[in-house]
Design an enzyme around this catalytic site. Structure first.
Site, PDB file in Angstrom:
ATOM      1  CG  ASP A   8      -0.349   0.239   2.530  1.00 31.68           C
ATOM      2  OD1 ASP A   8       0.893   0.365   2.601  1.00 31.68           O
ATOM      3  OD2 ASP A   8      -1.089   0.329   3.526  1.00 31.68           O
ATOM      4  CB  CYS A  65       1.043  -2.317   4.749  1.00 27.45           C
ATOM      5  SG  CYS A  65       0.977  -3.303   6.250  1.00 27.45           S
ATOM      6  CB  THR A  67       2.682  -1.977  10.926  1.00 30.94           C
ATOM      7  OG1 THR A  67       1.439  -2.487  10.420  1.00 30.94           O
ATOM      8  CG2 THR A  67       2.484  -0.588  11.524  1.00 30.94           C
ATOM      9  N   GLY A  68       3.308  -3.808   8.244  1.00 30.28           N
ATOM     10  CA  GLY A  68       3.309  -5.217   7.838  1.00 30.28           C
ATOM     11  C   GLY A  68       2.163  -5.985   8.481  1.00 30.28           C
ATOM     12  CG  HIS A  98      11.103 -24.600  12.235  1.00 27.69           C
ATOM     13  ND1 HIS A  98      11.246 -24.579  13.600  1.00 27.69           N
ATOM     14  CD2 HIS A  98      12.210 -25.214  11.746  1.00 27.69           C
ATOM     15  CE1 HIS A  98      12.398 -25.162  13.937  1.00 27.69           C
ATOM     16  NE2 HIS A  98      13.001 -25.550  12.828  1.00 27.69           N
ATOM     17  CG  HIS A 133       9.361 -28.272  10.856  1.00 32.36           C
ATOM     18  ND1 HIS A 133       9.154 -27.756  12.117  1.00 32.36           N
ATOM     19  CD2 HIS A 133      10.663 -28.655  10.805  1.00 32.36           C
ATOM     20  CE1 HIS A 133      10.293 -27.798  12.789  1.00 32.36           C
ATOM     21  NE2 HIS A 133      11.221 -28.350  12.023  1.00 32.36           N
TER      22      HIS A 133
HETATM   23  C1  RB5 Z   1      -1.895   2.862   6.346  1.00 31.49           C
HETATM   24  O1  RB5 Z   1      -1.909   4.106   6.941  1.00 31.49           O
HETATM   25  C2  RB5 Z   1      -1.518   1.791   7.371  1.00 31.49           C
HETATM   26  O2  RB5 Z   1      -2.598   1.580   8.226  1.00 31.49           O
HETATM   27  C3  RB5 Z   1      -1.111   0.509   6.676  1.00 31.49           C
HETATM   28  O3  RB5 Z   1      -0.027   0.775   5.856  1.00 31.49           O
HETATM   29  C4  RB5 Z   1      -0.678  -0.623   7.555  1.00 31.49           C
HETATM   30  O4  RB5 Z   1       0.304  -0.231   8.461  1.00 31.49           O
HETATM   31  C5  RB5 Z   1      -1.759  -1.404   8.171  1.00 31.49           C
HETATM   32  O5  RB5 Z   1      -1.536  -2.394   8.868  1.00 31.49           O
END
Ligand code: RB5
Length: 142
Positions: A8, A65, A67-68, A98, A133
């Site tokens: 994103d 994204c 935070t991932g 694993h 695994h």
């Molecule tokens: C977008 O602002 C943010 O929420 C997205 O990139 C992500 O971190 C969501 O988990």
């Protein structure tokens, strides 16, 4: 290896860094966007990357994204996808050995490009160990 990649707006910069790195390494990379910093909805990109992996068009997927976190949650809704959110190489290695993770998730606002590329390099290079695994994976991904 053929790798689908998506992000994103929060992950687009890191996604492009990873894309170039993987291409330089000789991998075939399918870029599913996004391609600018306009606000978009991360589940759309998670779904597209997972479809490529589940459909067999790509061997693995990478999602970025902010935070991932959102990407890993959305990806893991797909039966057959084992998405691993990693911030360092050891977890990336173990997620392959694993857990046979077929999607790697990263946070573009969490991890710098240097460490991210180490994580990606380790994750792409590590094989699944199989054996016990495989039995455990089969218990949740029939
Ligand atoms: C977008 O602002 C943010 O929420 C997205 O990139 C992500 O971190 C969501 O988990």
């Amino acid at each position: 290896m053929k790798i689908a990649i998506g992000s994103d707006h929060g992950g687009v910069e890191l996604k492009d860094t990873i894309l170039n790195f993987l291409k330089e390494q000789g991998h075939e990379v399918v870029d599913l966007g996004c391609n600018c910093k306009d606000s978009v909805d991360y589940p759309d990109y998670a779904n597209d990357v997972c479809d490529k992996v589940l459909g067999g068009e790509c061997n693995r997927g990478i999602l970025v994204c902010g935070t991932g976190m959102g990407m890993s949650m959305a990806a893991n809704r797909h039966m057959g996808i084992r998405a691993a959110l990693c911030v360092e190489p050891f977890t990336a290695k173990m997620s392959r050995e694993h857990n046979d993770a077929n999607v790697l998730c990263l946070g573009g606002r969490v991890i710098g490009p240097g460490l991210a590329l180490e994580v990606v390099n380790t994750w792409v290079a590590t094989e699944f160990a199989g054996g016990r695994h495989q039995r455990r994976i089969s218990m949740f991904s029939s």
